[in-house]
Design an enzyme around this catalytic site. Structure first.
Site, PDB file in Angstrom:
ATOM      1  N   HIS A 125     -68.702  34.227 -61.464  1.00 28.72           N
ATOM      2  CA  HIS A 125     -67.367  33.657 -61.275  1.00 28.72           C
ATOM      3  C   HIS A 125     -66.374  33.997 -62.386  1.00 28.72           C
ATOM      4  O   HIS A 125     -65.187  33.706 -62.269  1.00 28.72           O
ATOM      5  CB  HIS A 125     -67.458  32.126 -61.128  1.00 28.72           C
ATOM      6  CG  HIS A 125     -66.501  31.577 -60.115  1.00 28.72           C
ATOM      7  ND1 HIS A 125     -66.563  30.269 -59.688  1.00 28.72           N
ATOM      8  CD2 HIS A 125     -65.463  32.140 -59.476  1.00 28.72           C
ATOM      9  CE1 HIS A 125     -65.589  30.048 -58.809  1.00 28.72           C
ATOM     10  NE2 HIS A 125     -64.910  31.168 -58.665  1.00 28.72           N
ATOM     11  N   ASP A 156     -66.422  24.508 -56.087  1.00 26.59           N
ATOM     12  CA  ASP A 156     -67.435  24.769 -57.110  1.00 26.59           C
ATOM     13  C   ASP A 156     -68.123  23.463 -57.496  1.00 26.59           C
ATOM     14  O   ASP A 156     -67.514  22.395 -57.445  1.00 26.59           O
ATOM     15  CB  ASP A 156     -66.725  25.352 -58.348  1.00 26.59           C
ATOM     16  CG  ASP A 156     -67.608  26.228 -59.234  1.00 26.59           C
ATOM     17  OD1 ASP A 156     -67.079  27.238 -59.755  1.00 26.59           O
ATOM     18  OD2 ASP A 156     -68.797  25.901 -59.419  1.00 26.59           O
ATOM     19  N   HIS A 209     -68.924  23.211 -60.491  1.00 24.69           N
ATOM     20  CA  HIS A 209     -68.475  23.284 -61.877  1.00 24.69           C
ATOM     21  C   HIS A 209     -66.979  23.524 -61.976  1.00 24.69           C
ATOM     22  O   HIS A 209     -66.375  24.085 -61.059  1.00 24.69           O
ATOM     23  CB  HIS A 209     -69.205  24.425 -62.594  1.00 24.69           C
ATOM     24  CG  HIS A 209     -70.677  24.452 -62.372  1.00 24.69           C
ATOM     25  ND1 HIS A 209     -71.277  25.238 -61.390  1.00 24.69           N
ATOM     26  CD2 HIS A 209     -71.680  23.780 -62.971  1.00 24.69           C
ATOM     27  CE1 HIS A 209     -72.583  25.048 -61.415  1.00 24.69           C
ATOM     28  NE2 HIS A 209     -72.863  24.169 -62.358  1.00 24.69           N
ATOM     29  N   ASP A 247     -65.562  25.312 -64.580  1.00 29.72           N
ATOM     30  CA  ASP A 247     -65.332  26.658 -65.134  1.00 29.72           C
ATOM     31  C   ASP A 247     -64.072  26.702 -65.976  1.00 29.72           C
ATOM     32  O   ASP A 247     -63.310  27.675 -65.911  1.00 29.72           O
ATOM     33  CB  ASP A 247     -65.262  27.697 -64.008  1.00 29.72           C
ATOM     34  CG  ASP A 247     -66.578  27.831 -63.272  1.00 29.72           C
ATOM     35  OD1 ASP A 247     -67.547  27.174 -63.682  1.00 29.72           O
ATOM     36  OD2 ASP A 247     -66.659  28.583 -62.274  1.00 29.72           O
ATOM     37  N   HIS A 280     -68.535  32.890 -67.387  1.00 29.66           N
ATOM     38  CA  HIS A 280     -68.324  32.410 -66.009  1.00 29.66           C
ATOM     39  C   HIS A 280     -68.077  30.906 -65.986  1.00 29.66           C
ATOM     40  O   HIS A 280     -67.705  30.360 -64.953  1.00 29.66           O
ATOM     41  CB  HIS A 280     -69.478  32.799 -65.077  1.00 29.66           C
ATOM     42  CG  HIS A 280     -70.720  31.970 -65.228  1.00 29.66           C
ATOM     43  ND1 HIS A 280     -71.576  31.744 -64.181  1.00 29.66           N
ATOM     44  CD2 HIS A 280     -71.256  31.321 -66.287  1.00 29.66           C
ATOM     45  CE1 HIS A 280     -72.587  31.002 -64.594  1.00 29.66           C
ATOM     46  NE2 HIS A 280     -72.412  30.734 -65.863  1.00 29.66           N
ATOM     47  N   ASP A 312     -67.259  29.338 -55.063  1.00 28.70           N
ATOM     48  CA  ASP A 312     -68.526  29.537 -55.774  1.00 28.70           C
ATOM     49  C   ASP A 312     -69.580  28.891 -54.884  1.00 28.70           C
ATOM     50  O   ASP A 312     -69.536  27.697 -54.630  1.00 28.70           O
ATOM     51  CB  ASP A 312     -68.451  28.817 -57.132  1.00 28.70           C
ATOM     52  CG  ASP A 312     -69.722  28.977 -57.973  1.00 28.70           C
ATOM     53  OD1 ASP A 312     -69.590  28.945 -59.213  1.00 28.70           O
ATOM     54  OD2 ASP A 312     -70.812  29.130 -57.400  1.00 28.70           O
ATOM     55  N   ASP A 367     -72.350  27.849 -55.312  1.00 28.85           N
ATOM     56  CA  ASP A 367     -73.109  26.712 -55.835  1.00 28.85           C
ATOM     57  C   ASP A 367     -72.400  25.381 -55.588  1.00 28.85           C
ATOM     58  O   ASP A 367     -72.922  24.318 -55.923  1.00 28.85           O
ATOM     59  CB  ASP A 367     -73.501  26.881 -57.310  1.00 28.85           C
ATOM     60  CG  ASP A 367     -72.331  26.801 -58.280  1.00 28.85           C
ATOM     61  OD1 ASP A 367     -72.417  27.466 -59.331  1.00 28.85           O
ATOM     62  OD2 ASP A 367     -71.343  26.078 -58.033  1.00 28.85           O
ATOM     63  N   GLU A 372     -71.085  34.184 -56.925  1.00 31.06           N
ATOM     64  CA  GLU A 372     -72.335  33.622 -57.428  1.00 31.06           C
ATOM     65  C   GLU A 372     -73.504  33.664 -56.444  1.00 31.06           C
ATOM     66  O   GLU A 372     -74.457  32.911 -56.588  1.00 31.06           O
ATOM     67  CB  GLU A 372     -72.126  32.200 -57.999  1.00 31.06           C
ATOM     68  CG  GLU A 372     -71.124  32.125 -59.156  1.00 31.06           C
ATOM     69  CD  GLU A 372     -71.686  32.508 -60.534  1.00 31.06           C
ATOM     70  OE1 GLU A 372     -72.894  32.828 -60.610  1.00 31.06           O
ATOM     71  OE2 GLU A 372     -70.915  32.470 -61.518  1.00 31.06           O
TER      72      GLU A 372
HETATM   73  N1  LIG Z   1     -71.945  28.414 -61.958  1.00 27.10           N
HETATM   74  C1  LIG Z   1     -71.255  28.046 -63.061  1.00 27.10           C
HETATM   75  N2  LIG Z   1     -70.009  27.782 -62.947  1.00 27.10           N
HETATM   76  O1  LIG Z   1     -69.398  27.752 -61.743  1.00 27.10           O
HETATM   77  N3  LIG Z   1     -71.906  27.934 -64.283  1.00 27.10           N
HETATM   78  C2  LIG Z   1     -71.191  27.645 -65.503  1.00 27.10           C
HETATM   79  C3  LIG Z   1     -70.853  26.190 -65.584  1.00 27.10           C
HETATM   80  C4  LIG Z   1     -71.568  25.493 -66.664  1.00 27.10           C
HETATM   81  N4  LIG Z   1     -70.698  24.503 -67.274  1.00 27.10           N
HETATM   82 MN   LIG Z   2     -70.588  26.914 -60.152  1.00 27.84          MN
HETATM   83 MN   LIG Z   3     -68.024  28.891 -60.711  1.00 29.26          MN
END
Ligand SMILES: N/C(=N\O)NCCC[NH3+]
Ligand SMILES: [Mn+2]
Ligand SMILES: [Mn+2]
Ligand SMILES: [Mn+2]
Length: 301
Positions: A98, A121, A123, A125, A138, A225, A227, A270
């Site tokens: 990402h 997401d 996260h 980021d 990322h 993303d 995830d 991702e």
């Molecule tokens: N997949 C991730 N971001 O979307 N990993 C990094 C985030 C960890 N704080």
């Molecule tokens: Mn993520």
């Molecule tokens: Mn991400």
């Protein structure tokens, strides 16, 4: 209408091998033909070959890992995505990690300076060079795009072109303490999984768009993303977090964004085809393809 597929076999923003193979798996799963089936004119000029910078020539800057490589790759992605967008095409960027969104969103904003960003997401980021623990870039692209944190000269090309009221998150559930502070201090709108549970995905998407696109007149860059999805839906990704979006919630977001008629750019990020078992990989790649189809009008009757 032309969709320009930008394959970005890149993993420099994070440590796990395999995410650079995401694009080839998505394309080999038939994405080009699937989009043609939807009536799109598909432009796919191959997966971008990024010039390597050896680790010896790219020592960490502070905590940042592979900084020169990530910067150079993202700068070239910005030019490519911006070029397609300026051609009136819809760039579909296939990751890769990402960190690439530093490039894709910079590119979109060059062609559509008033674009808003919907960031899907687990996260945020949004770590800065000061707040990052891992130094994995990322986990940082948004901080560069909104122009906060100490300046890192290697990233001087990233203009702070994204206003903090033009980004909204959906799906958050794993945010670092420093990121929580940044979100609060910058009044950045974020709908976590708690909000998805509380209001339902339909209402959440409506509220998210009401925030960043109140008059529904701004181009939308959707950065997805995988995830953000529950690991049971998309297992083969580098940082899975339990309690994510269902298959339908993920697709609803894409369909609702398409329905606005304002989609200007899309990232599917991702997908790492080297992490799960065979079935899990196939499932994750298939969901990446179906998210793209949904964002590009498949389920609209
Ligand atoms: N997949 C991730 N971001 O979307 N990993 C990094 C985030 C960890 N704080
Ligand atoms: Mn993520
Ligand atoms: Mn991400
Ligand atoms: Mn291209």
């Amino acid at each position: 209408k032309t969709v320009a597929i930008v394959g970005c076999p890149f993993r420099g923003g994070q440590p796990k091998l395999g995410v650079d193979k995401g694009p080839i798996h998505l394309v080999e799963a038939g994405l080009v033909d699937q989009l043609k089936e939807l009536g799109w004119n598909v432009k796919f000029d191959g997966h971008h070959q990024f010039e390597e910078i050896s680790a010896a020539d790219d020592p960490p800057i502070g905590k940042l890992k592979n900084p020169r490589l990530v910067s150079k790759v993202c700068e070239s992605v910005a030019k490519v995505v911006g070029g397609h967008a300026e051609n009136g095409e819809l760039p579909l960027t296939l990751g890769g990690d990402h960190s690439l969104a530093m490039g894709t969103i910079s590119g979109t904003l060059k062609a559509h300076p008033d674009a808003c960003v919907v960031w899907i997401d687990a996260h945020a980021d949004i770590n800065t060079a000061e707040t990052t623990d891992s130094g994995n870039i990322h986990g940082m692209p948004v901080s560069f795009l909104i122009g906060i944190g100490e300046k890192v000269s290697e990233f001087a090309w990233v203009k702070p072109a994204l206003k903090t009221n033009r980004i909204v998150y959906i799906g958050l559930r794993d945010i670092d303490a420093g990121e929580k502070r940044i979100l609060r201090e910058n009044n950045i709108k974020a709908f976590s999984m708690h909000h998805v549970d509380k209001y339902g995905i339909g209402k959440v998407v409506e509220m998210a768009l009401d925030h960043v696109n109140p008059n529904r007149d701004l181009p939308i860059h959707l950065s997805f993303d995988v995830d953000a999805l529950d690991p049971s839906v998309a297992p083969s990704t580098g940082t899975p977090v339990r309690g994510g979006l269902s298959f339908r919630e993920g697709h609803y977001i894409c369909e609702a964004i398409w329905e606005t008629g304002l989609l200007a750019a899309l990232d599917i990020m991702e997908v790492n085809p080297s992490l799960a078992d065979g079935e899990g990989v196939a499932q994750t790649v298939a969901v990446g393809c179906s998210l793209a189809r949904s964002a590009l009008g498949e389920t609209l009757l």
